[in-house]
Scaffold this motif. Structure first.
Motif, PDB file in Angstrom:
ATOM      1  N   LEU A 300       0.813  -1.220   0.000  1.00  0.00           N
ATOM      2  CA  LEU A 300       0.000   0.000   0.000  1.00  0.00           C
ATOM      3  C   LEU A 300       0.847   1.272   0.000  1.00  0.00           C
ATOM      4  O   LEU A 300       0.319   2.370  -0.173  1.00  0.00           O
ATOM      5  CB  LEU A 300      -0.930   0.003   1.222  1.00  0.00           C
ATOM      6  N   LEU A 301       2.172   1.107   0.200  1.00  0.00           N
ATOM      7  CA  LEU A 301       3.057   2.271   0.165  1.00  0.00           C
ATOM      8  C   LEU A 301       3.295   2.761  -1.258  1.00  0.00           C
ATOM      9  O   LEU A 301       3.737   3.893  -1.467  1.00  0.00           O
ATOM     10  CB  LEU A 301       4.399   1.946   0.819  1.00  0.00           C
ATOM     11  N   GLY A 302       3.008   1.887  -2.253  1.00  0.00           N
ATOM     12  CA  GLY A 302       3.155   2.270  -3.649  1.00  0.00           C
ATOM     13  C   GLY A 302       4.553   2.779  -3.947  1.00  0.00           C
ATOM     14  O   GLY A 302       5.549   2.248  -3.447  1.00  0.00           O
ATOM     15  N   VAL A 375      -4.678   4.698   4.024  1.00  0.00           N
ATOM     16  CA  VAL A 375      -4.103   5.962   3.566  1.00  0.00           C
ATOM     17  C   VAL A 375      -2.603   5.983   3.854  1.00  0.00           C
ATOM     18  O   VAL A 375      -2.171   5.658   4.968  1.00  0.00           O
ATOM     19  CB  VAL A 375      -4.787   7.172   4.238  1.00  0.00           C
ATOM     20  N   THR A 376      -1.841   6.368   2.823  1.00  0.00           N
ATOM     21  CA  THR A 376      -0.389   6.474   2.918  1.00  0.00           C
ATOM     22  C   THR A 376      -0.008   7.953   2.871  1.00  0.00           C
ATOM     23  O   THR A 376      -0.454   8.676   1.976  1.00  0.00           O
ATOM     24  CB  THR A 376       0.278   5.730   1.750  1.00  0.00           C
ATOM     25  N   SER A 403      -2.364  19.051   0.312  1.00  0.00           N
ATOM     26  CA  SER A 403      -3.138  18.700  -0.879  1.00  0.00           C
ATOM     27  C   SER A 403      -3.381  17.192  -0.896  1.00  0.00           C
ATOM     28  O   SER A 403      -2.483  16.409  -0.543  1.00  0.00           O
ATOM     29  CB  SER A 403      -2.387  19.105  -2.153  1.00  0.00           C
ATOM     30  N   PRO A 404      -4.574  16.752  -1.333  1.00  0.00           N
ATOM     31  CA  PRO A 404      -4.824  15.301  -1.417  1.00  0.00           C
ATOM     32  C   PRO A 404      -3.903  14.615  -2.419  1.00  0.00           C
ATOM     33  O   PRO A 404      -3.705  13.391  -2.356  1.00  0.00           O
ATOM     34  CB  PRO A 404      -6.289  15.220  -1.868  1.00  0.00           C
ATOM     35  N   VAL A 405      -3.306  15.389  -3.334  1.00  0.00           N
ATOM     36  CA  VAL A 405      -2.393  14.819  -4.329  1.00  0.00           C
ATOM     37  C   VAL A 405      -1.196  14.144  -3.654  1.00  0.00           C
ATOM     38  O   VAL A 405      -0.593  13.227  -4.213  1.00  0.00           O
ATOM     39  CB  VAL A 405      -1.918  15.939  -5.299  1.00  0.00           C
ATOM     40  N   GLN A 406      -0.883  14.548  -2.437  1.00  0.00           N
ATOM     41  CA  GLN A 406       0.255  13.969  -1.723  1.00  0.00           C
ATOM     42  C   GLN A 406      -0.045  12.560  -1.206  1.00  0.00           C
ATOM     43  O   GLN A 406       0.879  11.826  -0.857  1.00  0.00           O
ATOM     44  CB  GLN A 406       0.632  14.866  -0.543  1.00  0.00           C
ATOM     45  N   VAL A 409      -4.532   6.559  -1.497  1.00  0.00           N
ATOM     46  CA  VAL A 409      -5.710   5.995  -0.847  1.00  0.00           C
ATOM     47  C   VAL A 409      -5.906   4.596  -1.407  1.00  0.00           C
ATOM     48  O   VAL A 409      -6.089   4.419  -2.615  1.00  0.00           O
ATOM     49  CB  VAL A 409      -6.961   6.864  -1.083  1.00  0.00           C
ATOM     50  N   ASN A 410      -5.820   3.596  -0.530  1.00  0.00           N
ATOM     51  CA  ASN A 410      -5.873   2.184  -0.930  1.00  0.00           C
ATOM     52  C   ASN A 410      -4.812   1.888  -2.003  1.00  0.00           C
ATOM     53  O   ASN A 410      -5.052   1.153  -2.961  1.00  0.00           O
ATOM     54  CB  ASN A 410      -7.271   1.810  -1.434  1.00  0.00           C
ATOM     55  N   GLY A 411      -3.644   2.525  -1.822  1.00  0.00           N
ATOM     56  CA  GLY A 411      -2.518   2.294  -2.723  1.00  0.00           C
ATOM     57  C   GLY A 411      -2.553   3.096  -4.000  1.00  0.00           C
ATOM     58  O   GLY A 411      -1.621   3.007  -4.809  1.00  0.00           O
ATOM     59  N   LYS A 412      -3.600   3.900  -4.205  1.00  0.00           N
ATOM     60  CA  LYS A 412      -3.764   4.633  -5.465  1.00  0.00           C
ATOM     61  C   LYS A 412      -3.465   6.120  -5.284  1.00  0.00           C
ATOM     62  O   LYS A 412      -3.897   6.738  -4.306  1.00  0.00           O
ATOM     63  CB  LYS A 412      -5.184   4.458  -5.995  1.00  0.00           C
TER      64      LYS A 412
END
Length: 431
Positions: A300-302, A375-376, A403-406, A409-412
């Protein structure tokens, strides 16, 4: 004065000026002779003083009453309250027609139009005054007007605010001991902060200007607008103690102004709800919580765990400020949206079952996370809060996300469409 001796024009002018100056001193220094408990009486007391001053002005011989300076001072006396006065508009309009070079009459007329919400006419007056003489009052008033000029074009709005800062800085440079000019510069920086991506350097410039206003002018501490505007900035920067103190102080200084009371109540309600949810992890505990946490895994850290090479850390490991080189991962156990919709707030529980608040800014209204989402957060910015206000105490930790861009969510990854710019809204009382 001895019988038969006629006052000169200069003596009449000085007498009138002294009367009006005394009226404004009474208004501006009210809390030096009155308790804050008398704040509800201030407006009536100022009106009473204004009526007495006007009565004394009217005692001046009729031969002076069509003189521009007489009309200007009478209009200024009528303009001492926060409300629009049609009589002041009529008298000051006549004054500038009689003497177009009378700068103070232009400034006073501009303030009358400002109170009337006629921004265009106010701007014309302040520019008119500056055409005759560069002065701090016209510059700082023009700064206010530039910020209130509405435009559908975002670039034009930004240019207006940049110009507003420029005018306010010029006003300050003309007299660095003028608290009003410093206060208006603070407001200009406040607007600039919100329209240019919330640069921390600009927010600090705003706060510094407010501090300077109070430092050079003891009456600035009695300005409810200063306290409200500074509290607005403190709230956005999560300096919640300062925000609550500021809203409360503004409400005490101007009891008839509903805005600071409402803002204080909203923030207290938000903190009370947040503290309660954090304390019981959103009422998710036991087996249900264990099941949620069992699905947390390094995948999930992607890219934050792979290409970025950040180290997964627990929430309890974090230190105040930005935690460079770290990434945290957890499950959402609650979400909370304040009245003003900013910040979107949710509770994050990590594998150790620590529960911290996450506050997300600059998101579109449709963005959010659900209970159970993973959430990561890369390089989390930790804040520790200890707030005491009106018998309530709130102690908790939060992570600020600009910003949510940072986030993942669920790896995405969250795309650019999830991001929006913050705006600030407040109703000025004295500006």
């Amino acid at each position: 004065m001895a019988e038969g001796v006629t006052e000169t024009e200069a003596e009449i002018r000085n007498k009138l000026q002294e009367l009006v100056d005394k009226l404004y001193y009474f208004r501006d220094h009210y809390f030096e002779t009155h308790s804050v408990d008398d704040a509800a009486r201030k407006q009536d007391d100022v009106i009473h003083e204004m009526e007495q001053t006007l009565s004394q002005i009217e005692e001046i011989d009729d031969c002076w009453k069509n003189k521009a300076f007489f009309l200007m001072l009478k209009g200024k006396a009528l303009n001492v309250t926060a409300n629009y006065s049609q009589e002041a508009e009529e008298i000051l309009s006549k004054a500038v027609k009689l003497d177009p070079g009378l700068v103070e009459a232009w400034n006073q007329l501009g303030e009358v139009y400002w109170k009337k919400m006629d921004v265009t006419s106010a701007k014309t007056c302040f520019l008119g005054a500056l055409n005759h003489c560069k002065n701090k009052v016209s510059l700082r008033n023009l700064s206010m007007v530039m910020r209130q000029q509405h435009s559908q074009d975002a670039d034009e709005s930004s240019r207006n605010i940049m110009d507003s800062v420029k005018q306010a800085k010029q006003a300050v440079s003309m007299d660095t001991r003028d608290g009003t000019s410093w206060y208006i510069l603070g407001n200009a920086y406040l607007s600039l902060f919100f329209c240019t991506g919330q640069n921390p350097k600009i927010s600090q410039q705003a706060l510094n200007a407010y501090v300077q206003a109070e430092k050079v002018d003891k009456t600035a501490s009695s300005n409810p607008d200063l306290h409200l505007n500074r509290a607005t900035l403190c709230k956005y920067e999560e300096r919640y103690q300062g925000a609550l103190d500021g809203f409360s102080r503004a409400a005490c200084l101007e009891p008839s102004w509903a805005e600071p009371v409402m803002r204080e109540e909203q923030l207290l309600d938000y903190l009370e709800k947040l503290f309660g949810l954090l304390s019981n992890k959103g009422k998710i505990r036991g087996k249900r919580l264990q099941n949620m946490l069992s699905s947390l895994n390094p995948g999930l850290l992607g890219h934050y765990g792979n290409t970025a090479g950040l180290q997964l850390k627990s929430l309890s490991y974090l230190q105040p400020g930005k935690n460079t080189g770290c990434v945290v991962l957890g499950k959402v156990v609650f979400s909370l949206v304040p009245e003003e919709r900013v910040p979107f707030t949710f509770g994050l529980v990590d594998a150790e079952e620590s529960c911290y608040a996450v506050m997300v800014y600059n998101m579109v209204d449709s963005w959010g996370v659900l209970i159970g989402d993973s959430v990561t957060i890369p390089e989390p910015h930790l804040k520790q809060h200890s707030i005491q206000h009106k018998g309530q105490t709130f102690v908790f930790q939060s992570i600020r996300v600009d910003s949510p861009v940072q986030l993942l969510v669920n790896g995405k990854a969250q795309g650019p469409s999830t991001q929006a710019c913050a705006t600030v809204a407040y109703t000025p009382q004295s500006e």
